[in-house]
Every structure is written in structure tokens, then in C-alpha cells.
Design an enzyme around this catalytic site. Structure first.
Site, PDB file in Angstrom:
ATOM      1  N   CYS A 431      -3.907  -6.001  28.654  1.00  0.00           N
ATOM      2  CA  CYS A 431      -4.152  -6.411  27.268  1.00  0.00           C
ATOM      3  C   CYS A 431      -4.303  -7.920  27.153  1.00  0.00           C
ATOM      4  O   CYS A 431      -5.078  -8.406  26.320  1.00  0.00           O
ATOM      5  CB  CYS A 431      -3.026  -5.912  26.370  1.00  0.00           C
ATOM      6  SG  CYS A 431      -1.390  -6.503  26.853  1.00  0.00           S
ATOM      7  N   HIS A 756       2.722  -7.149  23.923  1.00  0.00           N
ATOM      8  CA  HIS A 756       1.328  -6.714  23.838  1.00  0.00           C
ATOM      9  C   HIS A 756       0.507  -7.843  23.225  1.00  0.00           C
ATOM     10  O   HIS A 756       1.030  -8.680  22.481  1.00  0.00           O
ATOM     11  CB  HIS A 756       1.246  -5.441  22.990  1.00  0.00           C
ATOM     12  CG  HIS A 756      -0.130  -4.860  22.908  1.00  0.00           C
ATOM     13  ND1 HIS A 756      -0.836  -4.462  24.022  1.00  0.00           N
ATOM     14  CD2 HIS A 756      -0.938  -4.622  21.834  1.00  0.00           C
ATOM     15  CE1 HIS A 756      -2.013  -3.984  23.650  1.00  0.00           C
ATOM     16  NE2 HIS A 756      -2.102  -4.078  22.323  1.00  0.00           N
TER      17      HIS A 756
END
EC number: 3.4.19.12
Length: 805
Positions: A431, A756
Site C-alpha cells: 500500500c 495502511h
């Protein structure tokens, strides 16, 4: 070669030979029981031959058993009719307990050039039981007789009679040149050995052997090491008379025996009628010239074959020079039908005695091997392109000079481009990469730069010196333009959402592989990484590749030092260096109020990447009673410390960056402690300004921690003149120091070692913002971009100069 009137295979055994083969306990011959079937032998005109053969055979048998045996005559000129013959019946077979691995087992390895006519008429031979299995005889109706006279061939085909399988197995190996006689299952290493070929180039390319002349004349036939016997009447006779060494010790490995003595299935032809050992699936038989005459066996080893097989190495140049007729013959050899043909073969008994004398002009050679291991064709090896891991030097990349010339003349384009958004598939913890890539795609000058570089296929560019440039060129070409919506539609958010159709998401695996190519510390899959660290990896990598290309355009005496800035040193070391004598990189600069300072600049060469993201900072050290010492350092991202409680906005962090700070514990050469100060200012502002909010800090007690605090950042950012160096304040206008936000990279979570990453990007075609979370794309409002939460905090801010919009 002996003529038809000469002596035959069973004639004139010496006393030693007779005892060796027919008296010893291991060498008894079992005869079939008497049967009323009578097999007429050979051509009717060869009666003497029949009588002589029978007499000599009877004498041999009488010497063994001491009894008279019935007269059994065998014919070899008729095709065995599978419907009437009983090839598998023991009444019609001769079996022997001769040990193939014993010294008494003698084979004559004879060979000659073969045409497709002769190649197709072979029998499957069981070397262990000395029996022939049912043979598959292809249609020979279209083939001419071996003796060249069609009348003789037609007459002889009518005269062919049945024969018991296996009796004349030693007649199958033939050749018209001196060839190696395999005594004791192996070749002697002191005489000339031959495997003939029709191609004269083969004789020139293959080295001449120096083995002993244990050779014999052989009729016109070929050797199939899997299925065929390896002798004939004349060749065996010569071997027995002239070259017998039956007492010589021999070792035959099990592996070799299995390879050379594989019985064929009854009623079925061997799939590949060549000397190549069948289990070697990786061996290319159709490209081997030796397949055309059924003689050769590929090998890369040296020495004597454990199974006594004479091996001929494949010559790569031979395949390239193979004649068309030889190629067609090879195809006929490989693609034999599995069913027998009813037509009689074009082979006659008389043909065995034709063209039997050795050729004095053909050069032959052989290679012996102990281990018949599967090998690949040398020709394929020569054609294989060496694959190197990682980038090759620019000197080995023929396309590098073209890209270098293009980058030297490229002009940056800052015009916004409307691209159809596409999500990026995340199959690992990628990510942080996906978020950074989306921000770079949304950067117009970066997009236009990569689109200006052509895409090269693997065929056009098998090796590359610029893998990172290639990967980002490919990435930008994954996105296509999207038409700009009319202003009327932009007013309604609902209509905009309906008109935005993201493209299919994809996985940029070629981008992920760059971490492995460059052996980066980021390359461990699944490891939580930092988006700012990855951005630095990308920008520095692109910059260095462009520097390497730039070297190609400079004279050889001009050198470029690939360096994005000075080596990191501590503040004390840097200040101590400032006190040393000046160098070529230093110069005295007169600032405001006629104050002078000594300035040092790190080696720095501009590239298109630095023209987009590169800026300069000035670090000045102030010391009482001394000249100011300044250092210019390049940067791609501005590192903003936000740890202080006073810092609540980006402007606060920028002011803290340029604030003067004191350095404690500094001493001069005289070891006197003095007070010094240091200040950092912005010397040059880049077209694209990336601000890094340093949310991850190290604490003495808890290790690395994340700073969870809201830092306000505006969409339009103005760089105050107070942040600029004194020498450039008056040179940079307001439009050149005003920036507009176009991308934000967020970090989700409270942990510094996990979490994230997502990205918000400005879409010019939408005239609004998109939120991209890996492969998810959705439209958001501007206030959602600047609004932060505890779970989602801004980490990287991407700004563009408004004068370039």
C-alpha cells in the site's frame, strides 16, 4: 568387405575362439527342437552359400553337443508375415546364455551413410535375449532397390522366405567405411574408429580418433543402438579373424545395459529410430545430423562408454549446414508409422555386399563416453542469450544513447492532464508503494516526462541499463486520457459521480520488482514500509539512471560524479570542516550589509527529475569573530519536524525549519568552547514541492512512536520571504513561491510499525478530488481532503507552483 564368394560369419574359428565361445560354461547355445517347417535360404542362385553356411553351422553345433543336429535353413530375404509367422514361439527362436557383459560377447559396430529407403527396414532387437521382436516395416513400395536395379529388386522380393527371429541379428549393423568393432562391449582406444556421414563438412569438423584399427567391413545398413544388432556376416568374420580380444576384461554398468539393451514392444516400431538413448527426453533428435543416418549418439562426456557405444558429439555448425535431403531423411526416421506394411522391402541379400569397401577419402572420428547423460544441443547453447540480473552498463545498452539524447533536449510540460483513474491491486503489503505511485501519476510534469520516452519491447531491447525509467514509462502508459467535463456537469456532484468511470485495476508487479533489482532494503515482501522512504528510493533511482545516460553525451575526459548531496555528517564535523582552508568547491559570497561568507556546494548535476522535484537549502553556521560558513544542499522532500507542541500547521513547521538554533559544546582548535549558531534557509524552490510531516520519532523509552496529532495544511500554500535565503528574497516573486495542493498521502493507524496508506489526488477532468485506496477509487469533496481524523493523518503533501499551472 568380403565378396559373395568369400567366407562367412560361422567359418574358420580358431581353437581359442572356439573354446572361448562354445566350450566355456557361460557360452552354451540352446537349439530349438526339431520341427518340420523348412525355410529355404536366400536367392536360388546362391546354393553354394546355403550349403557352406549349413555345413559350418552344423560343424559348430556338433562340436558343442557332440550330436548331429537336423538341418535347419534360414532365409533372410522375405518379409515375415505376422499373420503366419510365429516370432514369439520358442520353437522358432535361438536363445543363448551368452552374457552381454562378459568378455565373450562381441559386437561389431558398423555404420554407413543411409538413405531413407534403408533406414526404414530395420528390426527391433533384444540384445539381452538375442532375439528380434516383431518389426514394423514401413511401406517400401516407393523405394528403389539397394543395388540400383529395379528388376533385381522385384525378383528378389519374390524369393524372400521366412526366417526365425533373431538368427541373423548380427547382420543388421552395416556401413561402408571402417568402423569401430566393439569387443567386450567397448571400443579399443588405440585404433581408428569411424562413423560415416554423407556430409563432407562433418569429417572436417570432427577430430580424428587414434584408436586401434579394430574395424570391419559392413554392408549397407545403419545401427540402431536401441533396437538393432551390431554386426553382419563379413564384419563379424573380420572381427573374429583380425581383431578378437575376447579375453580382455570389461565392465558394463547397469545403466548402460539398460540403455543399450532395451527391448522394443512387439509389433510396434521404436518412437525414435536413432542412436539417441530414448529416455533422454531433453535431447533434440531432429536437429542432430547424425539422426539422418541413424548413427550418432549425443554426448558431452569423454572416455569409453560403459555400454560400449561409440558416441559422436553433435557439431553445432553441422546442423546449420545440413542438406535438405538429409533433413527430410531425419524426418522420415523420427516419424515412422507404428503399423507394419504388407509391401516387401526394397532390400535384397545381394545388397549386403554392395558398397562395402572402406572409403579412403572420408575422414571419420568418434568420441567415447563413460556416462551417457542427457545433453542439450550445442547449437541451442550458442544461441542462448546470457541473461544478466539487474541493469547492464549503459555501454552495453544500444538504446541508451537514444534515451540520453531525448532527455537532453526534453522540455518539461506542466499542463494538467485528465487521466482516467485506475486502482492498483495490492497482493502484499504494497500500500505504501501504491499510494506513492498514485501521487506521481497525478503529477503533470512527471507524467509528461515519462510519456515522452518511447516504450521498447523485449525484442527491441533485450537488456536495459535503465530498469527504473522503463518501469515508470510503462506505468504512465497504463493510464489514458479522459475528456474534461463541461462546467455545467461539474456543478452537480451526483452527475460527476455518474460520469467518472474508473478503469480496470491492475497490479504493477514490474514496479514491485524494482526493489529486488536494486537490492533495496525495501525489498522484503510483507514488511511494513515508509511511503516517504520509498519516494526517495524512486526519485534518487531515476536521477542516477539519467546521470548515467548523460555521461554518454559528454567527452570521455569530462566526468560526472553521481551525488545527490554531500555525505551526511554531524553538525560538529561540518563546522570543523568550515574552519579548514577553502577548496575548489568554496567561494566567498558577500551578503546584505556587506557581510561576507564562505559557501560550499555539493557536487550536483541537473536531470529532468531534479528539474521537477529538486530544490536547494542553504545551511549557514555563524561564529563570533569569524566569517559565516554556508553549505548548499539539494533536496527532493522537505523534512518538517512536527514534534513540538507549538507546531500546529504546516506554516509553523516551515518556520521551525528555518529558525536559528544554537550548537552546544563546540570547541575551536585551541580547545576553547565558543558559541555558534546554525540556520537553514531555502535557496531554490522546486516546481513540485513535497513536504514530509515527520510523524515517526524515536523515544528513549518506547522506541519508534507515531505522533498522532492534527497538522493543518492549506490547499494553497505561500512560502514566506522569511524562509528564503537573503540572496534570493528579491529574485523570487510571489507567484514563484505560491503552491497548490494536488496530492496527499495518508497514514492510517496508531502504530509506527504498521498501518495502511491511501492517497487523495486532484483530478483536473473532474475539477475535484478522488480518494484511492489500492484498487478502490471514489469521488470526495475538498473539505474531506484537508479534514483529518485520529485514524487517518496526513503524511506527505504534494504541491505544485501556481505559476506553472
Amino acid at each position: 568387405m568380403a565378396s559373395p564368394s568369400g567366407q562367412y560369419i560361422f567359418g574358420e574359428f580358431s581353437d581359442d575362439e572356439f573354446k572361448q565361445f562354445f566350450v566355456t560354461a557361460r557360452c552354451t547355445v540352446e537349439l530349438p527342437p526339431y520341427n518340420e517347417h523348412f525355410f529355404p535360404c536366400g536367392p536360388q542362385s546362391s546354393g553354394d552359400f546355403q550349403d557352406d553356411m549349413h555345413l559350418k553351422f552344423s560343424e559348430v553345433i556338433h562340436g558343442i553337443s557332440g550330436e548331429d543336429c537336423p538341418r535347419i535353413e534360414f532365409g533372410i530375404e522375405e518379409v515375415i508375415d505376422h499373420s503366419t509367422a510365429l516370432p514369439n514361439n520358442t520353437d522358432y527362436s535361438i536363445s543363448s546364455n551368452l552374457n552381454p557383459q562378459a568378455p565373450e560377447f562381441i559386437l561389431t559396430c558398423s555404420s554407413s551413410p543411409k538413405t531413407s529407403n534403408n533406414v526404414l527396414h530395420e528390426n527391433n532387437f533384444d540384445a539381452i535375449n538375442c532375439q528380434f521382436s516383431e518389426c514394423a516395416i514401413p511401406d517400401g513400395s516407393g523405394n528403389a532397390d539397394s543395388d540400383g536395379t529395379s528388376g533385381t529388386g522385384q525378383r528378389e522380393r519374390k524369393k524372400k522366405k521366412k526366417r526365425p527371429p533373431g538368427y541373423y541379428s548380427y547382420l543388421e549393423g552395416v556401413g561402408d567405411v571402417p568402423s569401430e568393432t566393439l569387443v567386450n562391449g567397448h571400443a579399443n582406444s588405440t585404433g581408428l574408429n569411424s562413423i560415416s556421414t554423407d556430409d563432407p563438412d562433418l569429417a572436417e569438423d570432427i577430430p580424428i580418433s587414434t584408436t586401434s584399427p579394430r574395424t570391419c567391413n559392413s554392408p549397407d545398413n545403419f545401427v540402431d543402438l536401441n533396437n538393432e544388432a551390431l554386426s553382419n556376416d563379413a564384419s563379424m568374420h573380420n572381427a573374429l579373424d583380425n581383431a578378437r580380444t575376447a579375453g580382455q576384461p570389461e565392465e558394463c554398468s547397469v545403466t548402460s545395459s539398460e540403455q543399450s539393451c532395451i527391448p522394443s514392444d512387439n509389433g510396434r516400431e521404436s518412437p525414435v529410430r536413432t542412436a539417441v538413448v530414448q529416455p533422454f527426453a531433453g535431447t533434440d533428435t531432429t536437429e542432430n545430423l547424425g539422426v539422418t543416418n541413424g548413427q550418432t549418439l549425443e554426448s558431452s562426456e569423454e572416455g569409453t562408454a560403459s555400454n560400449g557405444v561409440v558416441l559422436l558429439p553433435e557439431v553445432s555448425s553441422l546442423s546449420e549446414e545440413a542438406k535438405p535431403e538429409e533433413t527430410s531423411t531425419a524426418q522420415a526416421v523420427v516419424h515412422l508409422p507404428g503399423s507394419a506394411s504388407a509391401n516387401p522391402p526394397a532390400k535384397s541379400w545381394a545388397s549386403l555386399f554392395h558398397n562395402s569397401k572402406p572409403s579412403s577419402t572420408t575422414q571419420v572420428a568418434y568420441v567415447e563416453t563413460k556416462n551417457a547423460t542427457p545433453v542439450t544441443s550445442p547449437q541451442v547453447t550458442e544461441k542462448q542469450v546470457e541473461i544478466k540480473e539487474g541493469p547492464v552498463p549503459v555501454s552495453e545498452d544500444p538504446v541508451a544513447i537514444k534515451i540520453a539524447e531525448l532527455l537532453e533536449e526534453v522540455k518539461l510540460v506542466h499542463k494538467p492532464v485528465s487521466l482516467q483513474p485506475r486502482g492498483l491491486i495490492n497482493k502484499g503489503n504494497w500500500c505504501y508503494i501504491n499510494a506513492t505511485l498514485q501521487a506521481l501519476v497525478a503529477c503533470p510534469p512527471m507524467y509528461h516526462l515519462m510519456k515522452s520516452i518511447p516504450v521498447y519491447t523485449k525484442a527491441q531491447r533485450p537488456c536495459t541499463s535503465t530498469p527504473m525509467i522503463d518501469s515508470f514509462v510503462r506505468l504512465m502508459n497504463e493510464f489514458t486520457n479522459m475528456p474534461i467535463l463541461p462546467k455545467a456537469k461539474q456543478a452537480s456532484g451526483e452527475k460527476v459521480i455518474r460520469d467518472i468511470r474508473p478503469g480496470a485495476p491492475f497490479e504493477p508487479a514490474y514496479i514491485y520488482r524494482l526493489l529486488t533489482v536494486f537490492k533495496s532494503s525495501l525489498s522484503e515482501k510483507g514488511r511494513q514500509e515508509d511511503a516517504e522512504e520509498y519516494l526517495g528510493f524512486i526519485l534518487n533511482g531515476l536521477h542516477e539512471e539519467m546521470l548515467s545516460l548523460k555521461k554518454l553525451l559528454l567527452p570521455q575526459n569530462d566526468k560526472i560524479h553521481i551525488n545527490n548531496g554531500p555525505d551526511p555528517v554531524s553538525e560538529k564535523e561540518e563546522i570543523n570542516k568550515d574552519e579548514q582552508e577553502g577548496s575548489d568547491e568554496e567561494w566567498e559570497q558577500v551578503g546584505p550589509r556587506h557581510k561576507s561568507s564562505v559557501t560550499r556546494q555539493a557536487d550536483f548535476v541537473q536531470t529532468p527529475i531534479t528539474d521537477i522535484f529538486g530544490g536547494h537549502m542553504r545551511s549557514v553556521v555563524y561564529q563570533q569573530s569569524s566569517k559565516e560558513s554556508a553549505t548548499l544542499q539539494p533536496f527532493f522532500t522537505l523534512q518538517l519536524d512536527i514534534q513540538s507542541e507549538k507546531i500546529r500547521t504546516v506554516q509553523d513547521a516551515l518556520e521551525s525549519l528555518v529558525a536559528r538554533e544554537s550548537v552546544q559544546g563546540y570547541t575551536t582548535k585551541t580547545k576553547q568552547e565558543v558559541e555558534i549558531c546554525r540556520r537553514v534557509t531555502l535557496e531554490e524552490l522546486p516546481p513540485v514541492l513535497v513536504l514530509h510531516l515527520k510523524r515517526f520519532v524515536f523515544e528513549k523509552t518506547g522506541g519508534c512512536q507515531k505522533l498522532i496529532k492534527n497538522i493543518e495544511y492549506p490547499v494553497d500554500l505561500e512560502i514566506s520571504k522569511d524562509l528564503l535565503s537573503p540572496g534570493v528574497k528579491s529574485k523570487i516573486f510571489k507567484g514563484q513561491r505560491t503552491y497548490r495542493l494536488f496530492a496527499v498521502v495518508y497514514h492510517h493507524g496508531n502504530s509506527a510499525t504498521g498501518g495502511h496508506y491511501t492517497t487523495d489526488v486532484f483530478q483536473i477532468g473532474l475539477n475535484g478530488w478522488l480518494r484511492i485506496d489500492d484498487q478502490t477509487v471514489k469521488v470526495i469533496n475538498q473539505y474531506q481532503v484537508v479534514k483529518q481524523t485520529v485514524e487517518r493523518t496526513a503524511y506527505l503533501l504534494y504541491y505544485r507552483r501556481v505559476d506553472l499551472l
